[in-house]
Design a protein around this motif. Structure first.
Motif, PDB file in Angstrom:
ATOM      1  N   GLN B  37       0.705  -1.327  -0.011  1.00  0.00           N
ATOM      2  CA  GLN B  37       0.044   0.060  -0.091  1.00  0.00           C
ATOM      3  C   GLN B  37       0.824   1.420  -0.012  1.00  0.00           C
ATOM      4  OE1 GLN B  37      -2.863   0.649   3.373  1.00  0.00           O
ATOM      5  NE2 GLN B  37      -3.979   1.781   2.279  1.00  0.00           N
ATOM      6  N   LEU B  88       3.509   0.499   2.916  1.00  0.00           N
ATOM      7  CA  LEU B  88       3.309  -0.336   4.048  1.00  0.00           C
ATOM      8  C   LEU B  88       2.770  -1.682   3.474  1.00  0.00           C
ATOM      9  CD1 LEU B  88       2.200  -0.159   6.899  1.00  0.00           C
ATOM     10  CD2 LEU B  88      -0.149   0.251   6.115  1.00  0.00           C
ATOM     11  N   LEU B  90       1.283  -5.163   3.943  1.00  0.00           N
ATOM     12  CA  LEU B  90       0.211  -5.679   4.743  1.00  0.00           C
ATOM     13  C   LEU B  90       0.026  -7.288   4.404  1.00  0.00           C
ATOM     14  CD1 LEU B  90      -2.492  -2.836   3.895  1.00  0.00           C
ATOM     15  CD2 LEU B  90      -1.467  -3.616   6.093  1.00  0.00           C
ATOM     16  N   ARG B 107       5.784  -1.035   7.959  1.00  0.00           N
ATOM     17  CA  ARG B 107       6.366   0.369   7.023  1.00  0.00           C
ATOM     18  C   ARG B 107       7.517   0.007   6.751  1.00  0.00           C
ATOM     19  NH1 ARG B 107       3.844   3.965   4.415  1.00  0.00           N
ATOM     20  NH2 ARG B 107       2.146   4.058   5.882  1.00  0.00           N
TER      21      ARG B 107
END
Lengths: 110, 111
Positions: B37, B88, B90, B107
């Motif tokens: 992301q 980021l 995930l 992160r």
């Protein structure tokens, strides 16, 4: 090509001012349409799954609906704690493979 | 019941280096998916692991690879890091036919 598009990009609401977020999708073979909430720097938090047109689901001040081309997330009488980015996503050929929209950032002010 | 856990939470790497991110799925879940992301964007699907095999892959180069272990935990490896890999990352776990649960993310900053 499959697409998920969210609008508006950002929404600023007064506390108690109801509104709706839109998620339009053009995918083939939809298995499910998902709504997630994401706070800054955090992972998405699951809200709803909708499987077929006409389906509605509610949770506290949130209500999600689904048509053959769109989904709406209605926020009724929002509170400041409803401030977050709301993401919608489609699942087609696999439950774990989600195609996300860019999200709607919602800010609710007292 | 522990949810999806990811480690580390933050990471800074230099261009050209390699990185490994880790994920433990929600108890009872057997499928792990990874997403990237970028700031201001929705998560983008990287790949999915089930029964220790990569089952599906998104539009990411071969520099991105992964692994799933017998206990269903998973790793994401990224080689030859580029500045554009800063994001980021995930991890999400699912049980077939159910919603995906996400971890808090890692992160990654590439400098």
């Amino acid at each position: 090509e499959d697409q998920v598009t969210q609008s508006p990009e950002a929404l600023r609401l007064q506390e108690g001012e109801s509104s709706s977020l839109n998620c339009s999708y053009t995918v083939s073979g939809l298995r499910g349409l998902f709504w997630y909430r994401q706070d800054p720097g955090k992972g998405p938090e699951f809200l709803f799954t909708l499987y077929s047109a006409g389906e509605e689901k509610e949770k506290e001040r949130l209500k999600a609906t689904l048509t053959k081309k769109e989904s709406f997330l209605h926020i009724t009488a929002p509170k400041p704690e409803d401030s977050a980015t709301y993401l919608c996503a489609s699942a087609t050929d696999s439950w774990g493979k989600l195609q996300f929209g860019a999200g709607t950032q919602v800010v609710v002010t007292p | 019941d522990a949810g999806v856990t990811q480690s580390p939470t933050h990471l800074i790497k230099t261009r050209g280096q390699q990185v490994t991110l880790r994920c433990s799925p929600k108890s009872g879940h057997d499928t792990v998916s990874w997403y990237q992301q970028a700031l201001g964007q929705g998560p983008q699907f990287i790949f999915q692991y089930y029964e220790e095999e990569e089952r599906q892959r998104g539009n990411f180069p071969d520099r991105f690879s992964g692994h799933q272990f017998p206990n269903y935990s998973s790793e994401l490896n990224v080689n030859a890091l580029l500045l554009g890999d800063s994001a980021l990352y995930l991890c999400a776990s699912t049980l077939q036919g159910e919603e995906a649960f996400f971890g808090q993310g890692t992160r990654l900053t590439v400098v």
